[in-house]
Enzyme design. Structure first.
Site, PDB file in Angstrom:
ATOM      1  N   VAL A 105      48.214  37.459  39.850  1.00 30.16           N
ATOM      2  CA  VAL A 105      47.041  38.332  40.123  1.00 30.16           C
ATOM      3  C   VAL A 105      45.779  37.804  39.654  1.00 30.16           C
ATOM      4  O   VAL A 105      45.964  37.199  38.573  1.00 30.16           O
ATOM      5  CB  VAL A 105      47.447  39.751  39.539  1.00 30.16           C
ATOM      6  N   CYS A 106      44.708  38.068  40.406  1.00 29.07           N
ATOM      7  CA  CYS A 106      43.344  37.932  40.099  1.00 29.07           C
ATOM      8  C   CYS A 106      43.049  36.294  39.698  1.00 29.07           C
ATOM      9  O   CYS A 106      43.250  35.401  40.886  1.00 29.07           O
ATOM     10  CB  CYS A 106      42.993  38.709  38.861  1.00 29.07           C
ATOM     11  N   ALA A 107      42.610  35.782  38.654  1.00 28.95           N
ATOM     12  CA  ALA A 107      42.501  34.387  38.490  1.00 28.95           C
ATOM     13  C   ALA A 107      43.663  33.522  38.151  1.00 28.95           C
ATOM     14  O   ALA A 107      43.602  32.552  38.179  1.00 28.95           O
ATOM     15  CB  ALA A 107      41.697  34.394  36.979  1.00 28.95           C
TER      16      ALA A 107
END
Length: 128
Positions: A105-107
């Protein structure tokens, strides 16, 4: 119904607390056996906004286990700390060699999976 799926959610100091809790909560509600494991020297991690989360185990203590899924939360610098963990690296490479599922998720797709050459397809991540 099949056997309960075993999922590893690794965390570090600086991991994103909402992503960690949402991943964990959703998987537990779906019936998975979720283990939250810290890459730090202790099970207590200070998340990206200061919340302290106590992991179930240290990553080094679960590195020999097989997982149905490894799900990586984002957050900075947590994603970098996950990336830099040798024990987690071994887990991710084993997971990839088995072609077992990885989620990020995300970065984390870019910071962890892409940097290790194990991003299996394109991904959208923060910052997009």
């Amino acid at each position: 119904a099949g056997a309960q799926k075993r999922v590893l959610v690794p965390i570090a100091d600086g991991s994103e607390e909402i992503e960690t809790s949402c991943i964990t909560d959703t998987l537990v509600r779906a019936g998975a056996e979720v283990t939250v494991a810290s890459v730090e020297a202790t099970t207590t991690c200070t998340m990206s906004r200061g919340l302290k989360i106590v992991a179930d185990a240290l990553v080094t203590d679960v590195s020999g286990d097989d997982w149905d899924l490894v799900a990586l939360p984002g957050g900075m610098p947590g994603a970098e700390r996950l990336r830099d963990s040798d024990a987690l690296d071994a887990i991710l490479r084993k997971q990839d060699a088995r072609r077992a599922p990885l989620a990020a998720v995300c970065a984390s797709p870019a910071v962890i999976l892409k940097s290790k050459g194990i991003l299996r397809s394109q991904a959208t991540c923060y910052p997009a």
